[in-house]
Scaffold this motif. Structure first.
Motif, PDB file in Angstrom:
ATOM      1  N   GLU A  86     -46.188  -5.941  14.595  1.00 18.41           N
ATOM      2  CA  GLU A  86     -46.278  -5.003  12.789  1.00 18.41           C
ATOM      3  C   GLU A  86     -45.146  -5.696  12.057  1.00 18.41           C
ATOM      4  OE1 GLU A  86     -45.552  -1.857  14.320  1.00 18.41           O
ATOM      5  OE2 GLU A  86     -45.804  -1.587  16.071  1.00 18.41           O
ATOM      6  N   GLU A  87     -44.102  -6.426  11.679  1.00 15.00           N
ATOM      7  CA  GLU A  87     -43.469  -6.533  10.769  1.00 15.00           C
ATOM      8  C   GLU A  87     -44.188  -7.858  10.776  1.00 15.00           C
ATOM      9  OE1 GLU A  87     -39.705  -5.240  11.028  1.00 15.00           O
ATOM     10  OE2 GLU A  87     -40.282  -2.985  11.557  1.00 15.00           O
ATOM     11  N   TYR A  88     -44.439  -8.674  10.925  1.00 16.39           N
ATOM     12  CA  TYR A  88     -44.450 -10.285  10.394  1.00 16.39           C
ATOM     13  C   TYR A  88     -45.507 -10.409   9.220  1.00 16.39           C
ATOM     14  CZ  TYR A  88     -45.063 -14.872  10.998  1.00 16.39           C
ATOM     15  OH  TYR A  88     -45.076 -16.812  10.527  1.00 16.39           O
ATOM     16  N   THR A  89     -45.594 -11.177   8.086  1.00 10.88           N
ATOM     17  CA  THR A  89     -46.661 -10.894   7.306  1.00 10.88           C
ATOM     18  C   THR A  89     -47.764 -11.457   7.671  1.00 10.88           C
ATOM     19  OG1 THR A  89     -44.992 -10.905   5.738  1.00 10.88           O
ATOM     20  CG2 THR A  89     -46.763 -11.223   4.855  1.00 10.88           C
ATOM     21  N   GLU A  90     -47.589 -13.014   7.965  1.00  5.53           N
ATOM     22  CA  GLU A  90     -49.027 -13.851   9.355  1.00  5.53           C
ATOM     23  C   GLU A  90     -49.868 -12.687   9.502  1.00  5.53           C
ATOM     24  OE1 GLU A  90     -50.232 -18.014  10.279  1.00  5.53           O
ATOM     25  OE2 GLU A  90     -48.089 -17.109  11.007  1.00  5.53           O
ATOM     26  N   ALA A  91     -49.360 -12.454  10.817  1.00  2.98           N
ATOM     27  CA  ALA A  91     -50.045 -11.220  11.374  1.00  2.98           C
ATOM     28  C   ALA A  91     -50.789  -9.405  10.708  1.00  2.98           C
ATOM     29  CB  ALA A  91     -49.197 -10.414  13.199  1.00  2.98           C
ATOM     30  N   LYS A  92     -49.552  -9.378   9.899  1.00  2.98           N
ATOM     31  CA  LYS A  92     -50.329  -8.260   8.682  1.00  2.98           C
ATOM     32  C   LYS A  92     -51.679  -9.056   8.296  1.00  2.98           C
ATOM     33  CE  LYS A  92     -46.150  -5.442   8.130  1.00  2.98           C
ATOM     34  NZ  LYS A  92     -45.396  -5.556   7.282  1.00  2.98           N
ATOM     35  N   ASP A  93     -51.244 -10.146   7.251  1.00  4.95           N
ATOM     36  CA  ASP A  93     -53.094 -11.121   7.141  1.00  4.95           C
ATOM     37  C   ASP A  93     -53.313 -11.137   7.354  1.00  4.95           C
ATOM     38  OD1 ASP A  93     -50.972 -11.081   4.843  1.00  4.95           O
ATOM     39  OD2 ASP A  93     -50.015 -12.775   4.225  1.00  4.95           O
ATOM     40  N   ILE A  94     -53.786 -11.234   9.210  1.00  7.21           N
ATOM     41  CA  ILE A  94     -54.459 -12.300   9.683  1.00  7.21           C
ATOM     42  C   ILE A  94     -55.605 -10.553  10.222  1.00  7.21           C
ATOM     43  CG2 ILE A  94     -55.273 -12.434  12.293  1.00  7.21           C
ATOM     44  CD1 ILE A  94     -52.581 -14.651  12.271  1.00  7.21           C
ATOM     45  N   GLN A  95     -54.803  -9.725  10.335  1.00  4.26           N
ATOM     46  CA  GLN A  95     -55.254  -8.352  10.924  1.00  4.26           C
ATOM     47  C   GLN A  95     -56.872  -7.641   9.086  1.00  4.26           C
ATOM     48  OE1 GLN A  95     -52.079  -6.037  11.712  1.00  4.26           O
ATOM     49  NE2 GLN A  95     -52.007  -6.429  13.619  1.00  4.26           N
TER      50      GLN A  95
ATOM     51  N   ILE B 222     -35.419 -11.943  13.727  1.00  5.34           N
ATOM     52  CA  ILE B 222     -35.793 -12.844  13.700  1.00  5.34           C
ATOM     53  C   ILE B 222     -37.521 -12.817  12.265  1.00  5.34           C
ATOM     54  CG2 ILE B 222     -38.535 -13.636  15.195  1.00  5.34           C
ATOM     55  CD1 ILE B 222     -35.182 -14.678  15.854  1.00  5.34           C
ATOM     56  N   THR B 223     -37.787 -11.468  12.400  1.00  4.33           N
ATOM     57  CA  THR B 223     -39.398 -11.352  11.521  1.00  4.33           C
ATOM     58  C   THR B 223     -38.699 -11.657  10.120  1.00  4.33           C
ATOM     59  OG1 THR B 223     -39.493  -9.786  12.707  1.00  4.33           O
ATOM     60  CG2 THR B 223     -40.265  -9.193  10.914  1.00  4.33           C
ATOM     61  N   GLN B 224     -37.724 -11.670   9.998  1.00  6.61           N
ATOM     62  CA  GLN B 224     -37.672 -12.279   8.171  1.00  6.61           C
ATOM     63  C   GLN B 224     -37.397 -13.245   8.159  1.00  6.61           C
ATOM     64  OE1 GLN B 224     -36.302 -10.019   5.133  1.00  6.61           O
ATOM     65  NE2 GLN B 224     -36.603 -11.772   4.501  1.00  6.61           N
ATOM     66  N   LEU B 225     -36.854 -14.066   8.987  1.00  7.99           N
ATOM     67  CA  LEU B 225     -36.659 -15.421   9.110  1.00  7.99           C
ATOM     68  C   LEU B 225     -38.408 -16.468   9.238  1.00  7.99           C
ATOM     69  CD1 LEU B 225     -34.060 -16.716  11.205  1.00  7.99           C
ATOM     70  CD2 LEU B 225     -34.166 -17.228   8.905  1.00  7.99           C
ATOM     71  N   LEU B 226     -39.213 -15.430   9.819  1.00  6.77           N
ATOM     72  CA  LEU B 226     -40.234 -16.208  10.085  1.00  6.77           C
ATOM     73  C   LEU B 226     -41.586 -15.680   8.829  1.00  6.77           C
ATOM     74  CD1 LEU B 226     -41.516 -14.570  13.780  1.00  6.77           C
ATOM     75  CD2 LEU B 226     -41.321 -17.073  13.107  1.00  6.77           C
TER      76      LEU B 226
END
Length: 199
Positions: free
Chosen positions: A38-47, A165-169
């Motif tokens: 939910e908080e990972y920027t790349e996942a948000k971008d893909i969605q 982990i989310t911040q680092l990713l």
């Protein structure tokens, strides 16, 4: 003789107690995978990418659906005026168009699901690899995953490393080139293909 056996037994028990005391404590943590995605920027971008793509493809299909509805309304008016023989003759083409629209909609949904699925699978492979490398670097024996497919029923909050982990990713994603030519994505695609071959 009995005393010497007793002394030897006590000595062995003391030695074995000392050895168990030397066992290294395992360092463990867990990641809430649902929250991470939910908080990972790349996942948000893909969605967001596939939501936009779906809307664009939907607009094209919506125009066809509106034309079909208009033609269907005209057909009903003409069928009443021209009779049943005319309606049977011209109704087949209208049904054929309706079926084609249904197939087009299903095809669009399948295409979007397949494309987004490939990208999300690649993302998941990269996240797992990142967490594995992170665990090795930080000296963890285990990093568990929680979320929708929970493998932990309870854990103290102090073991939750999801935010870190989310911040680092997110930092890694922000610093990556945006041209899509990253080695990480290529590695992930290879891993996905290897997993599919095993199935």
């Amino acid at each position: 003789m009995k005393k010497s056996i007793l002394i030897i037994a006590i000595a062995f028990s003391i030695i074995s107690c000392n050895k168990t005391a030397e066992v290294k404590e395992s360092k463990t943590a867990y990641v809430d995978t649902s929250k991470l995605l939910e908080e990972y920027t790349e996942a948000k971008d893909i969605q967001a990418k596939y939501k936009t793509k779906s809307e664009e493809m939907g607009k094209e299909l919506e125009a066809e659906v509106n034309r079909f509805k208009s033609d269907a309304a005209n057909f009903q008016k003409n069928a009443q005026a021209n009779g049943q023989a005319w309606a049977q003759q011209n109704g087949a083409e209208l049904q054929k168009r309706e079926q084609q629209l249904s197939y087009a909609q299903q095809g669009m949904l399948q295409q979007l699901q397949q494309e987004s699925g490939v990208e999300m699978d690649s993302l998941v492979v990269n996240v797992k690899k990142f967490i594995k490398d992170y665990g090795k670097q930080k000296g963890y024996s285990y990093i568990f995953g929680t979320g929708e497919a929970a493998s932990i029923l309870y854990a103290e909050d102090k073991y939750d490393i999801t935010k870190e982990i989310t911040q680092l990713l997110n930092d890694k994603y922000k610093s990556a080139p945006k041209d899509g030519s990253t080695d990480v994505k290529a590695d992930a695609k290879k891993e996905i293909q290897a997993l599919e071959k095993k199935k």
